[in-house]
Design a protein around this motif. Structure first.
Motif, mmCIF file in Angstrom:
data_model
loop_
_atom_site.group_PDB
_atom_site.id
_atom_site.type_symbol
_atom_site.label_atom_id
_atom_site.label_comp_id
_atom_site.label_asym_id
_atom_site.label_seq_id
_atom_site.Cartn_x
_atom_site.Cartn_y
_atom_site.Cartn_z
ATOM 1 N N VAL A 278 0.837 -1.205 0.000
ATOM 2 C CA VAL A 278 0.000 0.000 0.000
ATOM 3 C C VAL A 278 0.872 1.256 0.000
ATOM 4 N N VAL A 279 1.970 1.225 0.750
ATOM 5 C CA VAL A 279 2.880 2.377 0.777
ATOM 6 C C VAL A 279 3.467 2.631 -0.605
ATOM 7 N N ILE A 280 3.876 1.567 -1.285
ATOM 8 C CA ILE A 280 4.449 1.716 -2.626
ATOM 9 C C ILE A 280 3.397 2.279 -3.589
ATOM 10 N N ARG A 281 2.179 1.745 -3.524
ATOM 11 C CA ARG A 281 1.115 2.244 -4.410
ATOM 12 C C ARG A 281 0.776 3.693 -4.102
ATOM 13 N N ALA A 282 0.818 4.058 -2.832
ATOM 14 C CA ALA A 282 0.537 5.448 -2.465
ATOM 15 C C ALA A 282 1.614 6.383 -3.004
ATOM 16 N N ALA A 283 2.870 5.966 -2.929
ATOM 17 C CA ALA A 283 3.956 6.794 -3.467
ATOM 18 C C ALA A 283 3.806 6.974 -4.972
ATOM 19 N N LEU A 284 3.481 5.889 -5.668
ATOM 20 C CA LEU A 284 3.273 5.991 -7.116
ATOM 21 C C LEU A 284 2.066 6.855 -7.441
ATOM 22 N N ALA A 285 1.002 6.729 -6.648
ATOM 23 C CA ALA A 285 -0.188 7.549 -6.874
ATOM 24 C C ALA A 285 0.116 9.024 -6.659
ATOM 25 N N PRO B 45 -9.954 12.601 -13.462
ATOM 26 C CA PRO B 45 -10.049 11.168 -13.819
ATOM 27 C C PRO B 45 -9.005 10.312 -13.133
ATOM 28 N N VAL B 46 -7.831 10.874 -12.838
ATOM 29 C CA VAL B 46 -6.803 10.100 -12.136
ATOM 30 C C VAL B 46 -7.278 9.740 -10.734
ATOM 31 N N LEU B 47 -7.809 10.718 -10.002
ATOM 32 C CA LEU B 47 -8.278 10.456 -8.641
ATOM 33 C C LEU B 47 -9.483 9.517 -8.645
ATOM 34 N N PHE B 48 -10.368 9.656 -9.630
ATOM 35 C CA PHE B 48 -11.522 8.764 -9.692
ATOM 36 C C PHE B 48 -11.096 7.334 -10.040
ATOM 37 N N TRP B 49 -10.093 7.194 -10.893
ATOM 38 C CA TRP B 49 -9.564 5.863 -11.193
ATOM 39 C C TRP B 49 -8.946 5.235 -9.943
ATOM 40 N N LEU B 50 -8.223 6.034 -9.152
ATOM 41 C CA LEU B 50 -7.665 5.532 -7.905
ATOM 42 C C LEU B 50 -8.772 5.105 -6.948
ATOM 43 N N ALA B 51 -9.873 5.877 -6.914
ATOM 44 C CA ALA B 51 -10.984 5.535 -6.023
ATOM 45 C C ALA B 51 -11.619 4.205 -6.404
ATOM 46 N N PHE B 52 -11.637 3.876 -7.676
ATOM 47 C CA PHE B 52 -12.192 2.603 -8.140
ATOM 48 C C PHE B 52 -11.291 1.423 -7.803
ATOM 49 N N SER B 53 -9.984 1.647 -7.784
ATOM 50 C CA SER B 53 -9.062 0.513 -7.783
ATOM 51 C C SER B 53 -8.148 0.410 -6.573
ATOM 52 N N GLN B 54 -8.094 1.467 -5.719
ATOM 53 C CA GLN B 54 -7.104 1.472 -4.649
ATOM 54 C C GLN B 54 -7.754 1.735 -3.286
ATOM 55 N N PRO B 55 -7.050 1.401 -2.182
ATOM 56 C CA PRO B 55 -7.563 1.729 -0.848
ATOM 57 C C PRO B 55 -7.680 3.232 -0.644
ATOM 58 N N VAL C 119 -4.542 5.407 -0.310
ATOM 59 C CA VAL C 119 -3.879 5.728 -1.576
ATOM 60 C C VAL C 119 -4.609 6.865 -2.278
ATOM 61 N N VAL C 120 -5.941 6.823 -2.264
ATOM 62 C CA VAL C 120 -6.743 7.864 -2.918
ATOM 63 C C VAL C 120 -6.475 9.223 -2.286
ATOM 64 N N LEU C 121 -6.494 9.294 -0.958
ATOM 65 C CA LEU C 121 -6.304 10.577 -0.293
ATOM 66 C C LEU C 121 -4.863 11.058 -0.378
ATOM 67 N N THR C 122 -3.914 10.137 -0.483
ATOM 68 C CA THR C 122 -2.528 10.556 -0.724
ATOM 69 C C THR C 122 -2.403 11.214 -2.098
ATOM 70 N N GLY C 123 -3.053 10.620 -3.096
ATOM 71 C CA GLY C 123 -3.081 11.256 -4.416
ATOM 72 C C GLY C 123 -3.769 12.604 -4.381
#
Length: 212
Positions: free
Chosen positions: A93-100, A125-135, A138-142
Motif C-alpha cells: 500500500v505504501v508503494i502504491r501510495a507513493a506511485l499515486a 479522472p486520475v483520482l476517480f480511477w484511484l478511487a475505483f481501484s485502490q484503498p 492511496v486515494v487521499l494521498t493522491g
C-alpha cells in the motif's frame, strides 16, 4: 493555529468517540462537519477579524479565503492521517501510495502549466480511477499531492487561477473549492466501492452458510 484544530478535534471526538473509519458514512460526515467545517470556521473568524482590524482588508473575503484554505488542508492532510491510521501501513500500500502521489502531482503540473488552455481538470479522472481501484489511503494521498501541486503551480503563475484578474483572496477561495470538490468526489466514490465490496462479502458468507 491552536483554537481551530482543538475545536475540530473535540467536536469530532464528541460524535465519534471510537476509532474514526473514513469508509463509514457516519464517520465521514462527522469528520467533514467537525474537522473540515467547524474548526476552520473558528480559524477563519479569528484570522479575518485580525486582518480587518490590522490591515483594513475585507472581512468577508478574508474569512472565505482562510476558511477554504484551512478546510482544504484539513480535508487532505487530516484525511490522509486518519486513512493511513485505519487502513494503511503495509508495504504494497505504501508503494502504491507513493506511485499515486507522483502520478497525481505530475498530471496536475501538466494540467496547470498552460495559463490559457483549460486542462486543470486532468487530475479528476486520475483520482476517480484511484478511487475505483485502490484503498482510501492511496486515494487521499493522491488528493494531497494534487492539492500541493495545484497550489504551488498557481503560486508560481501557472494555470487558469493565476491568470484571473481579481483579488488573491478570491483566487484562493475558488481554487480551494475546486480542489475540495474533486477530492470529495473521489472520496465518495471510494466509500461507495467499499460498501459494494462489503455487501458482496456479506452475500458470499450468507450463501456459504446456507450451502453448509
Amino acid at each position: 493555529n491552536t483554537a481551530e484544530p482543538l475545536v475540530g478535534a473535540l467536536l469530532l471526538r464528541r460524535y465519534v468517540p471510537a476509532e474514526v473509519n473514513l469508509l463509514r458514512r457516519r464517520d465521514v460526515l462527522a469528520f467533514l462537519g467537525c474537522g473540515v467545517g467547524a474548526g476552520p470556521v473558528v480559524g477563519g473568524l479569528i484570522a479575518a477579524t485580525t486582518l480587518a482590524l490590522s490591515a483594513g482588508l475585507s472581512w468577508p473575503q478574508s474569512f472565505g479565503s482562510f476558511w477554504a484554505g484551512d478546510a482544504t488542508g484539513v480535508l487532505t492532510v487530516g484525511g490522509c492521517v486518519l486513512a493511513w491510521r485505519h487502513g494503511g501501513g503495509s508495504r504494497p500500500v505504501v508503494i502504491r501510495a507513493a506511485l499515486a502521489a507522483v502520478l497525481a502531482a505530475a498530471v496536475t503540473v501538466i494540467g496547470f502549466w498552460p495559463p490559457q488552455v483549460p486542462l486543470f481538470y486532468l487530475p479528476i479522472p486520475v483520482l476517480f480511477w484511484l478511487a475505483f481501484s485502490q484503498p482510501l489511503a492511496v486515494v487521499l494521498t493522491g488528493g494531497a499531492a494534487t492539492t500541493v501541486a495545484a497550489n504551488l503551480m498557481t503560486g508560481t503563475g501557472h494555470g487558469p487561477w493565476a491568470a484571473l484578474d481579481t483579488s488573491a483572496q478570491l483566487i484562493t477561495l475558488t481554487l480551494q473549492v475546486f480542489l475540495a470538490t474533486t477530492i470529495l468526489g473521489a472520496w465518495a466514490l471510494a466509500v461507495g466501492v467499499a460498501e459494494r465490496d462489503r455487501a458482496r462479502r456479506d452475500i458470499s458468507v450468507e450463501r456459504a452458510a446456507r450451502l453448509r
